[in-house]
Design a protein around this motif. Structure first.
Motif, PDB file in Angstrom:
ATOM      1  N   LEU A 251       0.827  -1.206   0.000  1.00  0.00           N
ATOM      2  CA  LEU A 251       0.000   0.000   0.000  1.00  0.00           C
ATOM      3  C   LEU A 251       0.859   1.253   0.000  1.00  0.00           C
ATOM      4  CD1 LEU A 251      -2.996   1.255   0.547  1.00  0.00           C
ATOM      5  CD2 LEU A 251      -1.663   2.115   2.454  1.00  0.00           C
ATOM      6  N   LEU A 306      -3.611   9.464   0.977  1.00  0.00           N
ATOM      7  CA  LEU A 306      -3.860   8.841  -0.322  1.00  0.00           C
ATOM      8  C   LEU A 306      -5.224   9.265  -0.870  1.00  0.00           C
ATOM      9  CD1 LEU A 306      -2.869   6.895  -2.447  1.00  0.00           C
ATOM     10  CD2 LEU A 306      -3.761   5.011  -1.119  1.00  0.00           C
ATOM     11  N   VAL A 310      -5.735  11.766  -4.286  1.00  0.00           N
ATOM     12  CA  VAL A 310      -6.485  11.369  -5.479  1.00  0.00           C
ATOM     13  C   VAL A 310      -7.785  12.158  -5.579  1.00  0.00           C
ATOM     14  CG1 VAL A 310      -7.606   9.453  -6.667  1.00  0.00           C
ATOM     15  CG2 VAL A 310      -5.484   9.080  -5.427  1.00  0.00           C
ATOM     16  N   GLY A 311      -8.433  12.363  -4.434  1.00  0.00           N
ATOM     17  CA  GLY A 311      -9.776  12.928  -4.435  1.00  0.00           C
ATOM     18  C   GLY A 311      -9.846  14.409  -4.736  1.00  0.00           C
ATOM     19  N   TYR A 314      -9.525  15.438  -8.371  1.00  0.00           N
ATOM     20  CA  TYR A 314     -10.708  14.964  -9.086  1.00  0.00           C
ATOM     21  C   TYR A 314     -11.868  15.937  -8.882  1.00  0.00           C
ATOM     22  CZ  TYR A 314     -14.558  11.874 -10.461  1.00  0.00           C
ATOM     23  OH  TYR A 314     -15.662  11.338 -11.064  1.00  0.00           O
TER      24      TYR A 314
ATOM     25  N   ILE B  64     -13.848  -4.126  -6.208  1.00  0.00           N
ATOM     26  CA  ILE B  64     -13.215  -5.135  -5.355  1.00  0.00           C
ATOM     27  C   ILE B  64     -13.111  -4.514  -3.968  1.00  0.00           C
ATOM     28  CG2 ILE B  64     -10.802  -4.404  -5.720  1.00  0.00           C
ATOM     29  CD1 ILE B  64     -10.587  -7.720  -6.033  1.00  0.00           C
ATOM     30  N   LEU B  66     -10.808  -4.725  -0.838  1.00  0.00           N
ATOM     31  CA  LEU B  66      -9.615  -5.259  -0.179  1.00  0.00           C
ATOM     32  C   LEU B  66      -9.632  -4.979   1.323  1.00  0.00           C
ATOM     33  CD1 LEU B  66      -6.821  -4.316  -2.750  1.00  0.00           C
ATOM     34  CD2 LEU B  66      -7.977  -6.485  -2.470  1.00  0.00           C
ATOM     35  N   ILE B 119     -15.950   7.322  -1.430  1.00  0.00           N
ATOM     36  CA  ILE B 119     -14.623   7.670  -1.957  1.00  0.00           C
ATOM     37  C   ILE B 119     -14.525   7.234  -3.424  1.00  0.00           C
ATOM     38  CG2 ILE B 119     -12.152   7.170  -1.782  1.00  0.00           C
ATOM     39  CD1 ILE B 119     -12.565   6.821   1.225  1.00  0.00           C
ATOM     40  N   THR B 121     -17.050   6.660  -5.642  1.00  0.00           N
ATOM     41  CA  THR B 121     -17.948   7.316  -6.593  1.00  0.00           C
ATOM     42  C   THR B 121     -17.787   8.828  -6.621  1.00  0.00           C
ATOM     43  OG1 THR B 121     -19.646   7.308  -4.898  1.00  0.00           O
ATOM     44  CG2 THR B 121     -19.722   5.529  -6.512  1.00  0.00           C
ATOM     45  N   LYS B 122     -17.562   9.437  -5.458  1.00  0.00           N
ATOM     46  CA  LYS B 122     -17.543  10.898  -5.413  1.00  0.00           C
ATOM     47  C   LYS B 122     -16.144  11.487  -5.597  1.00  0.00           C
ATOM     48  CE  LYS B 122     -21.948  11.261  -4.248  1.00  0.00           C
ATOM     49  NZ  LYS B 122     -22.960  11.758  -5.172  1.00  0.00           N
ATOM     50  N   LEU B 123     -15.107  10.673  -5.291  1.00  0.00           N
ATOM     51  CA  LEU B 123     -13.744  11.193  -5.424  1.00  0.00           C
ATOM     52  C   LEU B 123     -13.004  10.550  -6.591  1.00  0.00           C
ATOM     53  CD1 LEU B 123     -12.577  11.434  -1.704  1.00  0.00           C
ATOM     54  CD2 LEU B 123     -13.527  13.211  -3.147  1.00  0.00           C
ATOM     55  N   GLY B 124     -13.706   9.749  -7.373  1.00  0.00           N
ATOM     56  CA  GLY B 124     -13.120   9.175  -8.574  1.00  0.00           C
ATOM     57  C   GLY B 124     -11.906   8.305  -8.334  1.00  0.00           C
ATOM     58  N   MET B 125     -11.910   7.589  -7.209  1.00  0.00           N
ATOM     59  CA  MET B 125     -10.755   6.763  -6.882  1.00  0.00           C
ATOM     60  C   MET B 125     -11.018   5.331  -7.345  1.00  0.00           C
ATOM     61  SD  MET B 125      -9.014   7.073  -3.233  1.00  0.00           S
ATOM     62  CE  MET B 125      -7.349   6.614  -2.948  1.00  0.00           C
ATOM     63  N   PRO B 126     -10.019   4.673  -7.973  1.00  0.00           N
ATOM     64  CA  PRO B 126     -10.223   3.278  -8.366  1.00  0.00           C
ATOM     65  C   PRO B 126     -10.564   2.425  -7.145  1.00  0.00           C
ATOM     66  CG  PRO B 126      -8.210   4.145  -9.335  1.00  0.00           C
ATOM     67  CD  PRO B 126      -8.719   5.186  -8.389  1.00  0.00           C
ATOM     68  N   MET B 128      -9.917  -0.525  -6.139  1.00  0.00           N
ATOM     69  CA  MET B 128      -8.851  -1.255  -5.470  1.00  0.00           C
ATOM     70  C   MET B 128      -8.051  -0.350  -4.541  1.00  0.00           C
ATOM     71  SD  MET B 128      -5.675  -2.981  -7.419  1.00  0.00           S
ATOM     72  CE  MET B 128      -6.440  -2.378  -8.880  1.00  0.00           C
ATOM     73  N   ILE B 129      -7.730   0.862  -5.027  1.00  0.00           N
ATOM     74  CA  ILE B 129      -6.900   1.769  -4.245  1.00  0.00           C
ATOM     75  C   ILE B 129      -7.703   2.317  -3.063  1.00  0.00           C
ATOM     76  CG2 ILE B 129      -5.341   3.740  -4.379  1.00  0.00           C
ATOM     77  CD1 ILE B 129      -4.589   1.656  -6.362  1.00  0.00           C
ATOM     78  N   LEU B 132      -7.973  -0.298  -0.496  1.00  0.00           N
ATOM     79  CA  LEU B 132      -6.650  -0.545   0.094  1.00  0.00           C
ATOM     80  C   LEU B 132      -6.321   0.572   1.092  1.00  0.00           C
ATOM     81  CD1 LEU B 132      -4.617  -2.797  -0.300  1.00  0.00           C
ATOM     82  CD2 LEU B 132      -3.442  -1.421  -1.995  1.00  0.00           C
ATOM     83  N   ALA B 133      -6.670   1.816   0.738  1.00  0.00           N
ATOM     84  CA  ALA B 133      -6.467   2.932   1.658  1.00  0.00           C
ATOM     85  C   ALA B 133      -7.295   2.699   2.920  1.00  0.00           C
ATOM     86  CB  ALA B 133      -6.870   4.243   1.000  1.00  0.00           C
ATOM     87  N   TRP B 135      -8.218  -0.123   4.052  1.00  0.00           N
ATOM     88  CA  TRP B 135      -7.571  -1.247   4.744  1.00  0.00           C
ATOM     89  C   TRP B 135      -6.544  -0.723   5.756  1.00  0.00           C
ATOM     90  CZ3 TRP B 135      -2.440  -2.946   4.833  1.00  0.00           C
ATOM     91  CH2 TRP B 135      -2.215  -4.260   5.258  1.00  0.00           C
ATOM     92  N   PHE B 272     -13.895  -8.678 -13.793  1.00  0.00           N
ATOM     93  CA  PHE B 272     -14.190  -7.407 -14.456  1.00  0.00           C
ATOM     94  C   PHE B 272     -15.649  -7.002 -14.284  1.00  0.00           C
ATOM     95  CE2 PHE B 272     -10.685  -9.316 -16.949  1.00  0.00           C
ATOM     96  CZ  PHE B 272      -9.710  -8.416 -16.587  1.00  0.00           C
TER      97      PHE B 272
END
Lengths: 326, 332
Positions: A251, A306, A310-311, A314, B64, B66, B119, B121-126, B128-129, B132-133, B135, B272
Motif C-alpha cells: 500500500l 492517499l 487522489v480525491g 478529481y 473489489i 480489499l 470515496i 464514486t464521489k472522489l473518482g478513486m479506483p 482497489m486503491i 486498500l487505503a 484497509w 471485471f
C-alpha cells in the motif's frame, strides 16, 4: 553533454509532471518541519534513518513503473520480504552477502517476469494474478526462512549502507541513482517509449504498430527488480527479520507513487515524483513519532493522504468541467 | 436460453472440483464423513461464505473490496471486547451484550462500506486503491482501539456462549444454526440478483458503468449500496469469527482478504464484473475450506506450502476459466 540532456529532461519533466513538482514542495515542507522537531540530529542518526526509508523509495519506483503501464503489482510487499529473507539466509551457504543479494534480486525479477507473462501474454487480470503470486512469494519466503533469523550478515556488508560520501549518506544517493541508472536508459529506448504509450492507450499503441503483450512484462520485471533491491537494503539495515510479519510496503508504495503524481489510470507519471512521494510518507511518519503520537496513527494518516491526493484534484476537475459546461 | 459450452463449464466446474477435493479428503482421512468434522468444515464455510457474499456483490459491479480482512479483524476485536465489557455489568446492558456487540459491529461495517463507496464514486478513486487505503486506515484504527481497551477487560477471553453455540453447535447431523441463517440469506441474495430490478441494475453497472448511466441507472447509488453490503457482511463475519475462535487477535481476519476474492474467482465470477453470481461462489468458498481446513491439515502441510498452494490454485482456475471463456467467444 549528458548533464545538459538531463537538465533539459528535468525542465521538460517538471512542466509535464506538475504532480511531481508538488511532491517535492511537500517534501521540503515536511522535511523542514521534521528538522525543527529534531534538534539533536547527528549524521549517523540521519544515515540510520535514511537506510530505513530508502527501501520504500525503491519500492515506489517499481510500483510507479507498473502503474504507468496501467497495471498494478500487489505482490510488491511479499517480494520485498522474499528478497530480504534470501539475503539473510543464503549469505551463509553462498559464502558471500553480495552473491546472496544478487540471487535475491534475480529471484524477484523472475517473479516479476512470471507476473508480467501471466498478465500481458496470457491476459489475466493483474489484480488477482499479483494477489495470488504475492501469496506464492510469501510462501517461498517462509520456505527460505521458516523461523525468524538475525545477525547473519557480516559487518563489512552492513556498513556499506552507513557509508558517507561527503556530508550525504550513500543510501540517499542510491535512492536516486539506482532508479536513474536503471530506468533512464530504458525510458529513452524504444521499449520505454512503448511502455508509456501502452499505459496511456493500449488500443492506440497497438494500432501504431506496438505489441502491448511484449512490452508490458518489462514493467513487472522492473517492479520485481526494485522489490529485490528494496529487500536487500532492508536486510542490510535490519540484519534480521521474520518472514511472517505483516508488511505495508504494497500500500505504501502505491500511496508514494500516487503522491508523486503517478496516475492510477496509466500513462502518466515519473519515478522522480514517486521517490519524493515515498520520502514525504516516511517523513510524515517520523514527524508523528517526533510529536509522540502513537505510531498506529501513521497508518490512518497514510490512508487519508492517499484519499486526499487522489480525491481533491478529481473534485477540482469536476468543478472546472461543470463551470465550462454552464 | 441455450447455454454455450463456456457457460456450462463456468457453472459446473467449481462444484466438480469441490466434490473431487472432498473425495480426496475422505480418502485420506475417512473420519471427515462423520458429523463432527463435517460441522467444523461447515462453520468455516459459513464464515468465509458471509464475507464472500459482500465480495461477490462488489466484484459483480467491477469493483473489489480489499478492506474486508481488517474490517473482520476489527469487528472481531470490537465484538469480543463489547461482550466482555458488558457481560461484567448486570441489568439490561449485561443481558443484551451480544445484541449490542452485533449492532456496534454492523454499524462499523456499514460506515466503512459507505466511506468506501463514497470515496470511489464521489472522489473518482479506483475501487482497489480506495479499499486498500481503507484497509490501512482500519488497521491503524483497530490498533489504536486495541490499546484503549481497559486492562481489566481481556478481549481474548470473553466469548458469549450464545454466540459460540450459534456458530459451532450442531442442531442435527452436522448442521449449525449459523449455517441455516446463512443459506436462507444466500438464497435471498441469489433471487435478488437474478430476479429483481435491483439485481439487473447490478449486472448492468458491472457490464458498463457508462451504458447503465445512459439507461437511467444510478451507478453511484448502486455502488455505494453494494459497498455498504460488503462492509456489513465482513463485519458479521468478524462477529462469527469471535463465536468460532472465542478470542480476538490483531491478525484473525488477515487470510480472508485473499480467500474471499479467491472464493469469488474460483466460483467463475468475472473479476471485471457483470458475469457470475453467488451460487458458484458458495462452491468456491467450500473449495477453499476443504483445501485449507481439510486437505492441507490432514496432509500436515505447513504455512509456507499453504501460501504457495492458494496462489497456484487461484492461478490455475483463472487459466481454466480464461480458456473456457475463449471457447465461449468462438461458439458465440
Amino acid at each position: 553533454m549528458i548533464w545538459r540532456g538531463l537538465l533539459k529532461d528535468a525542465q521538460l519533466g517538471a512542466r509535464r509532471e506538475p504532480g511531481a513538482v508538488m511532491a517535492y514542495g511537500a517534501l521540503i515542507i515536511v522535511f523542514v518541519a521534521w528538522l525543527i522537531r529534531t534538534p539533536n540530529l547527528t549524521p549517523s542518526l540521519f544515515t540510520r534513518m535514511m537506510t530505513g526509508q530508502v527501501p520504500l523509495a525503491l519500492a515506489a519506483v517499481g510500483m510507479a513503473i507498473v502503474l504507468i503501464s496501467k497495471g498494478i503489482d500487489l505482490s510488491m510487499g511479499s517480494m520485498i520480504v522474499l528478497s530480504e529473507m534470501i539475503v539473510l539466509v543464503w549469505t551463509g551457504p553462498l559464502h558471500s552477502p553480495w552473491l546472496a543479494a544478487l540471487a535475491a534480486i534475480l529471484v524477484t525479477a523472475l517473479f516479476g517476469l512470471f507476473n508480467g507473462v501471466l498478465v500481458s501474454a496470457v491476459g489475466l487480470p493483474a489484480l488477482v494474478v499479483t494477489l495470488a503470486t504475492g501469496s506464492i512469494a510469501a510462501g517461498f519466503a517462509l520456505v527460505v526462512a521458516p523461523k525468524s533469523v538475525s545477525g547473519t550478515l557480516p559487518d563489512s556488508f552492513r556498513n556499506v549502507v552507513m557509508t558517507m560520501i561527503g556530508p550525504i549518506p550513500l543510501v540517499l544517493i542510491l535512492a536516486f541513482l539506482l532508479p536513474l541508472l536503471i530506468w533512464f536508459p530504458i525510458r529513452r529506448s524504444r521499449a520505454g517509449f512503448a511502455l508509456m504509450a501502452v499505459g496511456s492507450d493500449d488500443a492506440a499503441a497497438f494500432v501504431s504498430g506496438l505489441k502491448p503483450w511484449l512490452v508490458r512484462p518489462l514493467a513487472y520485471v522492473l517492479s520485481g527488480l526494485f522489490a529485490g533491491l528494496a529487500g536487500v537494503l532492508m536486510a542490510m539495515s535490519t540484519n534480521g527479520a521474520s518472514a511472517s510479519t505483516t508488511n505495508t510496503f504494497t500500500l505504501n508504495s502505491i500511496a508514494a507513487a500516487v503522491l508523486g503524481g503517478v496516475s492510477l489510470m496509466g500513462g502518466r507519471g515519473s519515478i522522480a515524483g514517486a521517490i519524493a512521494g515515498a520520502f514525504v510518507l516516511t517523513f510524515v511518519n517520523s514527524l508523528l513519532l517526533a510529536w509522540n503520537v502513537n505510531g498506529m496513527w501513521a497508518h490512518v494518516v497514510t490512508g487519508c493522504i492517499l484519499v486526499l491526493v487522489v480525491g481533491v484534484p478529481y473534485l477540482v476537475n469536476q468543478a472546472r468541467a461543470r463551470k465550462v459546461r454552464s | 436460453m441455450k447455454l454455450s459450452s463456456g457457460r456450462v463449464l463456468t457453472a459446473v466446474l467449481p462444484w466438480v472440483v469441490l466434490v473431487l477435493l472432498y473425495l480426496a479428503l475422505v480418502a485420506k482421512a475417512p473420519n471427515f464423513v462423520r458429523a463432527g468434522p463435517m460441522s467444523v468444515l461447515l462453520y468455516s464455510v459459513t464464515i468465509l461464505g458471509v464475507v464472500a457474499m459482500g465480495q461477490v456483490c462488489v466484484i459483480l459491479i467491477g469493483g473489489i473490496d480489499l478492506s474486508v480482512s481488517n474490517v473482520m479483524t476489527f469487528t472481531n476485536i470490537v465484538s469480543a471486547s463489547v461482550i466482555g465489557t458488558l457481560a461484567t455489568k448486570g441489568g439490561f446492558l449485561g443481558q443484551h451484550s451480544l445484541l449490542f456487540a452485533v449492532l456496534a459491529c454492523v454499524a462499523i461495517g456499514a460506515v466503512i462500506g459507505a466511506l468506501n463507496g463514497v470515496i470511489i464514486t464521489k472522489l473518482g478513486m479506483p475501487d482497489m486503491i480506495a479499499t486498500l487505503a481503507m484497509w490501512t486506515i482500519v488497521y491503524g484504527v483497530m490498533n489504536l482501539y486495541r490499546v484503549h481497551i481497559p486492562k481489566t477487560i481481556d478481549p481474548s477471553s470473553h466469548p458469549s456462549t450464545v454466540l459460540t453455540s450459534f456458530v459451532t453447535s450442531r442442531i442435527f447431523a452436522f448442521v449449525t444454526p449459523a449455517s441455516i441463517v446463512w443459506i436462507v440469506v444466500a438464497v435471498i441474495l441469489i433471487v435478488v440478483l437474478r430476479k429483481t430490478t435491483f439485481g439487473r441494475q447490478v449486472y448492468a453497472v458491472g457490464l458498463s458503468r457508462g451504458a447503465s448511466h445512459a439507461a437511467g441507472i444510478s451507478a453511484v447509488r448502486t455502488t455505494i449500496v453494494l459497498y455498504v453490503i460488503s462492509g456489513v457482511c465482513a463485519a458479521l463475519a468478524g462477529v462469527l469469527l469471535t463465536g468460532s475462535l472465542s478470542h480476538a487477535n490483531l491478525d484473525t481476519g488477515n487470510n480472508y482478504q485473499l480467500w474471499s476474492i479467491a472464493a469469488v474467482v474460483l466460483g467463475g465470477t468475472s473479476i471485471f464484473g457483470g458475469r457470475g453470481g453467488y451460487g458458484s461462489t458458495i462452491a468456491g468458498a467450500a473449495i477453499i475450506v476443504v483445501l485449507v481446513n481439510g486437505l492441507l491439515n490432514v496432509l500436515r502441510i505447513g504455512t509456507a506450502a499453504q501460501d504457495i498452494l492458494y496462489g497456484v490454485v487461484i492461478l490455475v482456475m483463472l487459466l481454466v476459466f480464461r480458456f473456457g471463456s475463449r471457447k465461449d467467444d468462438g461458439a458465440g
